[in-house]
Enzyme design. Structure first.
Site, PDB file in Angstrom:
ATOM      1  N   ALA A 281       6.464 -37.321  43.656  1.00 28.46           N
ATOM      2  CA  ALA A 281       7.856 -36.881  43.597  1.00 28.46           C
ATOM      3  C   ALA A 281       8.429 -37.267  42.238  1.00 28.46           C
ATOM      4  CB  ALA A 281       8.650 -37.557  44.703  1.00 28.46           C
TER       5      ALA A 281
ATOM      6  N   GLY B 168       3.355 -37.662  46.251  1.00 33.77           N
ATOM      7  CA  GLY B 168       3.556 -36.255  46.572  1.00 33.77           C
ATOM      8  C   GLY B 168       2.517 -35.358  45.925  1.00 33.77           C
TER       9      GLY B 168
ATOM     10  N   GLU C 197      -0.302 -35.454  48.257  1.00 33.85           N
ATOM     11  CA  GLU C 197       0.101 -34.739  49.487  1.00 33.85           C
ATOM     12  C   GLU C 197      -0.002 -33.229  49.262  1.00 33.85           C
ATOM     13  OE1 GLU C 197       3.846 -37.040  49.788  1.00 33.85           O
ATOM     14  OE2 GLU C 197       3.258 -37.324  51.866  1.00 33.85           O
TER      15      GLU C 197
ATOM     16  N   GLU D  16       3.544 -44.857  47.464  1.00 33.29           N
ATOM     17  CA  GLU D  16       4.975 -44.874  47.819  1.00 33.29           C
ATOM     18  C   GLU D  16       5.461 -46.229  48.302  1.00 33.29           C
ATOM     19  OE1 GLU D  16       2.878 -42.443  48.405  1.00 33.29           O
ATOM     20  OE2 GLU D  16       3.867 -40.493  48.326  1.00 33.29           O
TER      21      GLU D  16
HETATM   22  C1  LIG Z   1       7.620 -37.618  49.366  1.00 32.96           C
HETATM   23  C2  LIG Z   1       6.966 -38.086  48.156  1.00 32.96           C
HETATM   24  C3  LIG Z   1       7.307 -39.296  47.620  1.00 32.96           C
HETATM   25  C4  LIG Z   1       6.696 -39.705  46.352  1.00 32.96           C
HETATM   26  O1  LIG Z   1       5.840 -39.054  45.806  1.00 32.96           O
HETATM   27  S1  LIG Z   1       7.309 -41.104  45.712  1.00 32.96           S
HETATM   28  C5  LIG Z   1       6.539 -41.249  44.139  1.00 32.96           C
HETATM   29  C6  LIG Z   1       5.119 -41.644  44.277  1.00 32.96           C
HETATM   30  N1  LIG Z   1       4.558 -41.819  42.979  1.00 32.96           N
HETATM   31  C7  LIG Z   1       4.516 -43.001  42.402  1.00 32.96           C
HETATM   32  O2  LIG Z   1       4.956 -43.984  42.946  1.00 32.96           O
HETATM   33  C8  LIG Z   1       3.908 -43.047  41.043  1.00 32.96           C
HETATM   34  C9  LIG Z   1       4.802 -43.753  40.114  1.00 32.96           C
HETATM   35  N2  LIG Z   1       4.258 -43.772  38.759  1.00 32.96           N
HETATM   36  C10 LIG Z   1       3.257 -44.581  38.373  1.00 32.96           C
HETATM   37  O3  LIG Z   1       2.675 -45.313  39.124  1.00 32.96           O
HETATM   38  C11 LIG Z   1       2.872 -44.565  36.932  1.00 32.96           C
HETATM   39  O4  LIG Z   1       4.004 -44.239  36.205  1.00 32.96           O
HETATM   40  C12 LIG Z   1       1.738 -43.581  36.584  1.00 32.96           C
HETATM   41  C13 LIG Z   1       0.455 -44.101  37.214  1.00 32.96           C
HETATM   42  C14 LIG Z   1       2.055 -42.181  37.086  1.00 32.96           C
HETATM   43  C15 LIG Z   1       1.571 -43.518  35.050  1.00 32.96           C
HETATM   44  O5  LIG Z   1       1.374 -44.805  34.561  1.00 32.96           O
HETATM   45  P1  LIG Z   1       1.288 -45.086  32.970  1.00 32.96           P
HETATM   46  O6  LIG Z   1       0.309 -44.166  32.373  1.00 32.96           O
HETATM   47  O7  LIG Z   1       1.073 -46.553  32.843  1.00 32.96           O
HETATM   48  O8  LIG Z   1       2.673 -44.694  32.349  1.00 32.96           O
HETATM   49  P2  LIG Z   1       4.143 -45.153  32.754  1.00 32.96           P
HETATM   50  O9  LIG Z   1       4.721 -45.879  31.595  1.00 32.96           O
HETATM   51  O10 LIG Z   1       4.190 -45.818  34.064  1.00 32.96           O
HETATM   52  O11 LIG Z   1       4.867 -43.748  32.945  1.00 32.96           O
HETATM   53  C16 LIG Z   1       4.944 -42.843  31.872  1.00 32.96           C
HETATM   54  C17 LIG Z   1       6.236 -42.089  31.980  1.00 32.96           C
HETATM   55  O12 LIG Z   1       6.170 -41.288  33.172  1.00 32.96           O
HETATM   56  C18 LIG Z   1       7.321 -41.516  33.945  1.00 32.96           C
HETATM   57  N3  LIG Z   1       6.949 -41.330  35.355  1.00 32.96           N
HETATM   58  C19 LIG Z   1       5.988 -41.980  36.021  1.00 32.96           C
HETATM   59  N4  LIG Z   1       5.895 -41.549  37.288  1.00 32.96           N
HETATM   60  C20 LIG Z   1       6.834 -40.593  37.416  1.00 32.96           C
HETATM   61  C21 LIG Z   1       7.237 -39.747  38.492  1.00 32.96           C
HETATM   62  N5  LIG Z   1       6.659 -39.834  39.696  1.00 32.96           N
HETATM   63  N6  LIG Z   1       8.245 -38.885  38.257  1.00 32.96           N
HETATM   64  C22 LIG Z   1       8.829 -38.805  37.037  1.00 32.96           C
HETATM   65  N7  LIG Z   1       8.489 -39.584  35.979  1.00 32.96           N
HETATM   66  C23 LIG Z   1       7.507 -40.446  36.183  1.00 32.96           C
HETATM   67  C24 LIG Z   1       7.705 -42.948  33.630  1.00 32.96           C
HETATM   68  O13 LIG Z   1       9.047 -43.210  33.950  1.00 32.96           O
HETATM   69  C25 LIG Z   1       7.435 -43.030  32.150  1.00 32.96           C
HETATM   70  O14 LIG Z   1       8.527 -42.442  31.506  1.00 32.96           O
HETATM   71  P3  LIG Z   1       8.969 -42.985  30.087  1.00 32.96           P
HETATM   72  O15 LIG Z   1       7.861 -42.672  29.149  1.00 32.96           O
HETATM   73  O16 LIG Z   1      10.241 -42.239  29.783  1.00 32.96           O
HETATM   74  O17 LIG Z   1       9.198 -44.452  30.216  1.00 32.96           O
END
Ligand SMILES: C/C=C/C(=O)SCCNC(=O)CCNC(=O)[C@H](O)C(C)(C)COP(=O)(O)OP(=O)(O)OC[C@H]1O[C@@H](n2cnc3c(N)ncnc32)[C@H](O)[C@@H]1OP(=O)(O)O
Length: 696
Positions: free
Chosen positions: A62, A103, A106, A126
Site C-alpha cells: 500500500a 499489498g 497480496e 504489515e
Molecule cells: C492492505 C495493505 C496494506 C499494506 O500494504 S501496508 C504496507 C506494507 N508495506 C510495507 O510495510 C513496506 C514498507 N517499506 C519498506 O519496508 C521499505 O521501505 C522497502 C523494503 C520497501 C524499501 O527499503 P529500502 O530500499 O531500504 O528503502 P527505504 O529508505 O525504506 O524506502 C525508500 C523510499 O521508498 C518509500 N517507501 C517505502 N515503502 C513505501 C510504500 N509502501 N509506499 C510509499 N513509499 C514507500 C520510503 O518512504 C522512502 O522514501 P524516501 O526516499 O522519500 O525517504
C-alpha cells in the site's frame, strides 16, 4: 494521472507499474491497473496478461504516503483490484523482481501464476506498521505456503528470498534471468497448453493439526510482544483461513484490518516508519551531495566496541583494519569477532563460508602507518580527552586527504576532538550503541565544522550497514544519553518517594520497555557510573549529590557480574531476585534525608520516567541538538528499548496531550525543592502545550 504503462508484446499485454520509488499501490496505480486489465481482456489481439514493477520493486505494498488521506479507501481499493485480476478470463502472470511486500504480494496472489527473480524479497510486513494484511493476504498466503509458515511470516513480518520459496505454491517459477521475459514466455506456454486459470482462493486448507499450530503460535505471541495488539489480530485473521469459508475469512480480515488502521498502535508504528526515513534528510545538505567513497575502514580499539563496529563493515563486504597497542589485545579482539560470527552461524543465520569471507576482510596492525589508505577511521578508545588527543593527532598525521576521521565518543566534546587535527571539516562523531553489531541506532554527531559531504556520506554509510542514523548536535550525552540521564534521575526520584526498584522496573516493563532501569543497570554494571561520579565529586565537591547507587556500589554490588547489584542473582542465573539488603539501603537513604515514603502508583512511575524523557527531549529540540521531534523518537526506540507500539517519547506525549504532560510535570515539581530543581519545564514544551501545536 496514470501510475502504470501498457504495451503488447507478442500477444501478451504487459502492464508495468510506474509509481517510484517502490511502486506503492496508490489510488492512481490501482485505477490504472483495473483500466488496463479491462482493456487487455477486451482486446482479441491479447491472449494473456503480465503485470510487473521495476527491478527495485514489484511493489512495496500500500502507498504509505496515502495513509491518513481519503485516497487510501477510494475505490477501487486493493481488495477489489485483486478480485478483478482473479476473475479475468485470460491468464494473468505476475513477474516479480525486487521487493514484493504487503499489498504488493497480496496483488501477486490474485494473479493466476507467479514468476519471480531468485533474489526477489517476499513478505507481508504489515504487522511492523501495527496492521495486518487487509487485502486477502491472511487468507491466501496460508493456502500457498501452508499454515505454519504463513503464520510466522504474517505475525513477524519476515521477508524471504524468492529462491527459498521456490518449492511452495506461492511461486510457479523462479529464475536467474530477466523476469519479465521469463513471465511472458511462461504466459505464452500457459496459453499454448491451455492450462487452467489457477485461483489461490480455490485451494483447500486442511484443518488437520491446525489447532495445535495456532495454539502454540498464540501462546508465543501472548508471551512475546508486550502490549501489542497487531500480532494477535494477525493470528486471528490467519485462523479464519482454516475455519471459515474464503469469503467469510476475507470479510473477517477486513473487519480486523479496519480496527487496526484506527488504532493508536498503528499510528505510532507508522509514525516511526516515516520518522526513520525523515531522519536521514538534513535540511541544509542537498539530497544530491556527492558522497566520499568509503571502501576501506580503520578501527582503533579492538575491545567490545571496536570489534562490534568492525563487524558492521565486514558484514557488508567493506575491509577493516583493526589497530591496537598490543598484539594480545588484537588477538583477543579478532577471536571475539570470530566467536560472534560462529555463534551466528550456529543459529543458522549465516553459513560457514560467509564466516570465512568476512574474517578474510579483517586485517590487524599495531601501527597507525597502516591507516594511510583507509577512507574512514573510527576510534573506539578510552573516554578521555588526552587519549583522544593522541589518537586524532596520529590520524591527522597518517590519513590521506579526503578521508573521514570519526570518533565513537558518547560523552566528549566533538569540537574539541576536531580541534586536535588540522582538518576539523573531516571529523565527525559516529556513536554506536553496544553491542555495536546488533543495536540499530547510530547517532551521527555533527561538529561545528563538519563538512556537508562528510555528514551525507556518514548517513549513507549508516544506512548501508543497516543502522538507523540520526544526526545530533554537540552536547553532553548527545540526544540519547542526555535523555537517559533524565530518565534515570526520574526513576531515582520515584524510588526516593516510596517506590521500590523492582516496582519501578515492573511498571516500565508493563508499559512496554524491554527492561526497567535497575535491571538494565545490573546488566551493564554499576561500577563505571560510580567511577565517573567519584571523579566528578573530586573535581567539584560542592556539586556532588549522593545517590542510592553510590551506596549499592559501596557494598561491593556492581550488578550481575558480581552476583548482586540492585537485585541479587544465583550463580549462573540472570533472573533478578529482590534483595532485602537493597530495601534496607534505600530505606536508610530516605531516612537520612527525612523522607517519609508514600505509595507511588505504577502510572505515576511511568509518567515520571516518560515525561522526564519528553521534557529533556523538548530542551534538546529547543537547543537545536535534534533537528526534529521525530528524530528523538527514532533515537529512543532504536537505542534505548522504548516500546515501538508507543511511537517514541515525543509521539507518546503528543498522544497523551502536551497540556496534560506539562500539568503533570508541574505537579511533580511542586512536591519539594529537589523535585522543583529537577522538573524545570522546557519553555518550548510549555509553549506547545499552550498553543496545542504539535512539537515538530
Ligand atoms: C492492505 C495493505 C496494506 C499494506 O500494504 S501496508 C504496507 C506494507 N508495506 C510495507 O510495510 C513496506 C514498507 N517499506 C519498506 O519496508 C521499505 O521501505 C522497502 C523494503 C520497501 C524499501 O527499503 P529500502 O530500499 O531500504 O528503502 P527505504 O529508505 O525504506 O524506502 C525508500 C523510499 O521508498 C518509500 N517507501 C517505502 N515503502 C513505501 C510504500 N509502501 N509506499 C510509499 N513509499 C514507500 C520510503 O518512504 C522512502 O522514501 P524516501 O526516499 O522519500 O525517504
Amino acid at each position: 494521472m496514470s501510475h502504470a504503462t501498457y504495451e503488447i508484446k507478442d500477444r501478451v499485454a504487459l502492464i508495468t507499474f510506474q509509481n517510484p520509488p517502490v511502486n506503492g499501490m496508490s489510488y492512481a496505480l490501482r485505477k490504472s491497473l483495473v483500466v488496463f486489465v479491462d482493456q487487455a481482456e477486451a482486446d482479441s489481439g491479447v491472449d494473456a496478461i503480465v503485470i510487473t514493477g521495476s527491478a527495485r520493486a514489484f511493489s512495496g505494498g500500500a502507498d504509505v504516503t496515502e495513509f491518513g488521506t481519503p485516497k487510501v479507501l477510494q475505490q477501487p481499493i486493493l481488495r477489489v483490484v485483486i478480485e478483478v485480476l482473479e476473475n479475468v478470463t485470460k491468464p494473468v502472470v505476475a513477474a516479480i523482481d525486487g521487493v514484493c511486500l504487503g499489498g504488493g504480494l497480496e496483488l501477486a496472489l490474485g494473479a493466476h501464476y507467479r514468476v519471480a527473480a531468485a533474489h526477489a524479497q517476499i513478505g507481508l510486513p504489515e504487522v511492523k506498521l501495527g496492521l495486518l494484511p487487509g487485502a486477502g493476504g491472511t487468507q491466501r498466503l496460508p493456502r500457498v505456503v501452508g499454515l505454519e509458515k504463513a503464520l510466522h511470516m504474517i505475525t513477524t513480518g519476515q521477508i524471504i528470498k524468492a529462491k527459498a520459496l521456490a518449492d511452495t505454491a506461492l511461486l510457479d517459477k523462479v529464475v536467474e534471468t530477466d523476469v519479465v521475459d521469463a513471465a511472458i514466455a511462461f504466459a505464452k506456454e500457459v496459453v499454448a497448453q491451455n492450462l487452467p486459470l489457477k485461483r489461490v482462493r480455490d485451494i483447500e486448507i486442511s484443518p488437520e493439526g491446525a489447532r495445535e499450530i495456532l495454539d502454540a503460535a498464540r501462546e508465543k505471541l501472548e508471551n512475546g510482544k508486550k502490549g501489542q495488539i497487531a500480532p494477535l489480530k494477525c493470528l486471528d485473521a490467519v485462523q479464519a483461513s482454516v475455519f471459515m469459508s474464503f469469503d467469510e475469512g476475507l470479510k473477517y480480515e477486513r473487519e480486523l484490518f479496519l480496527q487496526l488502521m484506527s488504532s493508536p498502535e498503528s499510528a505510532a508504528m507508522r509514525h516511526i516508519f516515516s520518522a526513520e526515513r525523515a531522519a536521514t534528510k538534513i535540511p541544509d545538505v542537498p539530497a544530491d551531495t556527492l558522497l566520499r567513497k568509503v571502501e576501506k575502514v580503520g578501527v582503533i580499539g579492538a575491545g567490545t566496541m571496536g570489534g562490534g563496529i568492525s563487524m558492521n563493515f565486514l558484514n557488508v563486504g567493506i575491509p577493516v583494519v583493526l589497530l591496537e597497542q598490543k598484539q594480545e589485545a588484537l588477538d583477543r579482539g579478532v577471536a571475539t569477532i570470530r566467536r560472534n560470527y560462529e555463534n551466528t552461524m550456529k543459529k543458522g543465520r549465516i553459513t560457514a563460508e560467509q564466516v570465512e569471507e568476512r574474517m578474510a576482510l579483517l586485517s590487524t596492525t599495531l601501527s597507525y602507518d597502516d591507516f594511510a589508505d583507509v577512507d574512514l577511521a573510527i576510534e573506539a578508545v578510552f573516554e578521555n580527552m588526552d587519549v583522544k588527543k593522541a589518537v586524532f593527532s596520529e590520524l591527522d598525521r597518517v590519513m590521506k586527504k579526503g578521508a573521514i576521521l570519526a570518533s565513537n565518543t558518547s560523552t566528549l566534546d566533538l569540537n574539541v576532538i576536531a580541534g586536535f587535527t588540522s582538518r576539523p571539516e573531516d571529523v565527525i562523531g559516529l556513536h554506536f550503541f553496544s553491542p555495536a553489531n546488533v543495536m540499530k541506532l547510530l547517532e551521527i554527531v555533527r561538529g561545528e565544522k563538519t563538512a556537508k559531504d562528510v555528514l551525507a556520506t556518514s548517513i549513507a554509510l549508516g544506512k548501508k550497514i543497516g543502522k538507523k542514523p540520526v544526526v545530533s548536535g554537540v552536547c553532553d550525552g548527545f540526544i540519547g544519553n542526555r535523555m537517559l540521564y533524565a530518565y534515570r534521575d526520574a526513576a531515582d526520584n520515584a524510588m526516593l518517594a516510596g517506590a521500590s526498584p523492582s516496582q519501578i522496573d515492573k511498571a516500565l516493563e508493563n508499559f512496554g520497555f524491554a527492561m526497567g532501569p535497575y535491571r538494565v543497570a545490573d546488566l551493564a554494571g554499576l561500577d563505571i557510573g560510580w567511577a565517573v561520579r567519584k571523579r566528578r565529586a573530586e573535581a567539584n565537591p560542592e556539586a556532588y549529590v549522593p545517590v542510592v547507587a553510590d551506596r549499592i556500589c559501596e557494598a561491593g554490588r556492581f550488578g550481575q557480574k558480581t552476583g548482586a547489584g540492585w537485585y541479587k542473582y544465583e550463580a549462573g542465573n540472570r533472573t533478578p531476585i529482590v534483595d532485602p539488603v537493597v530495601e534496607n539501603i534505600v530505606r536508610e537513604f530516605r531516612e537520612a534525608r527525612g523522607i517519609t515514603p508514600r505509595e507511588v502508583s505504577d502510572q505515576e512511575i511511568v509518567n515520571r520516567c516518560v515525561y522526564a524523557l519528553v521534557n529533556e527531549g523538548a530542551k534538546i529540540l529547543e537547543e537545536g541538538i535534534a533537528l526534529r521531534a521525530s528524530d528523538i523518537d527514532v533515537v529512543y526506540l532504536n537505542g534505548y528499548g522504548f516500546p515501538a507500539h508507543r511511537g517514541g517519547p515525543m509521539h507518546y506525549a503528543q498522544q497523551v496531550g502536551l497540556f496534560n504532560v506539562v500539568r503533570a510535570i508541574k505537579r511533580f515539581a511542586a512536591a519539594s525543592e529537589a523535585e522543583a530543581r529537577f522538573w524545570q519545564v522546557s519553555p518550548l514544551l510549555e509553549k506547545h502545550a499552550e498553543s496545542n501545536e504539535p512539537l515538530k
